[in-house]
Write a protein that holds these residues in place. Sequence first.
Motif, short mmCIF file in Angstrom:
data_model
loop_
_atom_site.label_atom_id
_atom_site.label_comp_id
_atom_site.label_asym_id
_atom_site.label_seq_id
_atom_site.Cartn_x
_atom_site.Cartn_y
_atom_site.Cartn_z
N MET A 1 -28.73 74.03 95.28
CA MET A 1 -28.49 74.12 96.70
C MET A 1 -27.77 72.86 97.17
N ARG A 2 -26.74 73.04 97.95
CA ARG A 2 -25.91 71.93 98.40
C ARG A 2 -26.14 71.63 99.88
N VAL A 3 -25.75 70.43 100.28
CA VAL A 3 -25.90 70.01 101.67
C VAL A 3 -25.23 71.00 102.62
N ARG A 4 -24.06 71.51 102.26
CA ARG A 4 -23.32 72.41 103.13
C ARG A 4 -24.10 73.68 103.44
N ASP A 5 -25.08 74.04 102.57
CA ASP A 5 -25.87 75.24 102.79
C ASP A 5 -26.94 75.05 103.86
N LEU A 6 -27.32 73.82 104.14
CA LEU A 6 -28.42 73.54 105.06
C LEU A 6 -28.04 72.74 106.30
N MET A 7 -26.94 72.03 106.24
CA MET A 7 -26.60 71.11 107.32
C MET A 7 -26.34 71.83 108.64
N THR A 8 -26.55 71.11 109.72
CA THR A 8 -26.23 71.61 111.06
C THR A 8 -24.80 71.22 111.40
N SER A 9 -24.00 72.21 111.78
CA SER A 9 -22.61 71.95 112.13
C SER A 9 -22.16 73.00 113.16
N PRO A 10 -21.50 72.59 114.24
CA PRO A 10 -21.14 71.21 114.58
C PRO A 10 -22.38 70.40 114.97
N VAL A 11 -22.22 69.09 114.95
CA VAL A 11 -23.34 68.19 115.18
C VAL A 11 -23.24 67.53 116.55
N GLN A 12 -24.40 67.31 117.15
CA GLN A 12 -24.45 66.56 118.41
C GLN A 12 -24.18 65.09 118.13
N VAL A 13 -23.28 64.48 118.87
CA VAL A 13 -22.93 63.08 118.67
C VAL A 13 -23.01 62.35 120.01
N ILE A 14 -22.94 61.02 119.92
CA ILE A 14 -22.95 60.19 121.13
C ILE A 14 -21.91 59.10 120.96
N ALA A 15 -21.25 58.75 122.05
CA ALA A 15 -20.26 57.68 122.02
C ALA A 15 -20.93 56.31 122.01
N VAL A 102 -30.30 64.33 98.14
CA VAL A 102 -30.38 63.92 99.54
C VAL A 102 -31.83 63.64 99.95
N ALA A 103 -32.74 64.51 99.50
CA ALA A 103 -34.15 64.31 99.82
C ALA A 103 -34.64 62.97 99.27
N GLN A 104 -34.23 62.64 98.05
CA GLN A 104 -34.62 61.37 97.46
C GLN A 104 -34.01 60.20 98.22
N LEU A 105 -32.77 60.36 98.67
CA LEU A 105 -32.09 59.32 99.43
C LEU A 105 -32.82 59.05 100.74
N MET A 106 -33.27 60.11 101.40
CA MET A 106 -34.02 59.96 102.65
C MET A 106 -35.31 59.19 102.42
N LEU A 107 -36.00 59.51 101.33
CA LEU A 107 -37.25 58.82 101.02
C LEU A 107 -37.01 57.36 100.66
N GLY A 124 -21.20 67.34 109.88
CA GLY A 124 -22.52 67.90 110.09
C GLY A 124 -23.59 66.84 109.95
N ILE A 125 -24.84 67.30 109.99
CA ILE A 125 -25.99 66.42 109.80
C ILE A 125 -27.08 67.22 109.11
N ILE A 126 -27.83 66.58 108.24
CA ILE A 126 -28.93 67.24 107.54
C ILE A 126 -30.18 66.42 107.72
N SER A 127 -31.29 67.08 107.98
CA SER A 127 -32.54 66.38 108.25
C SER A 127 -33.62 66.79 107.26
N ARG A 128 -34.69 66.04 107.25
CA ARG A 128 -35.84 66.40 106.42
C ARG A 128 -36.36 67.79 106.81
N ARG A 129 -36.34 68.06 108.11
CA ARG A 129 -36.82 69.36 108.59
C ARG A 129 -35.98 70.51 108.04
#
Length: 207
Positions: A1-15, A102-107, A124-129
């Motif tokens: 399973m790859r990040v592209r399969d789970l990530m949220t896109s488009p992503v909310q961003v802030i300036a 990615v999960a290991q990187l987060m930990l 995009g963005i991917i979270s633990r959730r």
Amino acid sequence: MRVRDLMTSPVQVIAHDAPVESAAELMTTHAVTALPVLDADGRLIGMVSDSDLLWHRVPAEPHGDPRRHPDAVPPARRPGVVVEVMSEYPITTAPRTDVADVAQLMLDHDVRSLPVLDDGRLVGIISRRDILKAMVRDDRTLAADVQLRLDDYAGRPGLWTADVVSGVATVHGRIANKQQQAVVTVLARTVPGVATVLLEPETEVVA
């Protein structure tokens, strides 16, 4: 399973120069815990989390013990814009990265989400959730998802059938050639929650 399969896109961003109140409102509205921070050219320069926004911004009870709440006295100036509270040099990932890595990187870095970059562009963005939600899908749900993808590719139902046991998908049916074998395997593998794809041993593959 790859990040592209789970990530949220488009992503909310802030300036970077947005008020911290705007970041807090955006997080609350969209139920997220962190936002990628972009500069004036749209490049990722940091991440701002709910922890960053709360740091020294919630006043202690005015009648509490000042020794336990040294920040009870308001500072002369609280941070006003996102760039003043964000974390620089964020850990990032890419769409094709394996979710296990990615999960290991987060930990390892104690972060709850990672921005996803493709050739330097935020996609995009991917979270633990996101990862946890994919992991708790039951085998019946996974099998139905795999079957749907196989039927769509075949153009009709029943050319191949799939079952899933403990996250391992097994595809049954005649495979016409190596190219079709690769496509069928990839289709099943990209279903979030599927760990491995097997082809039935007696499945005929015509070269």
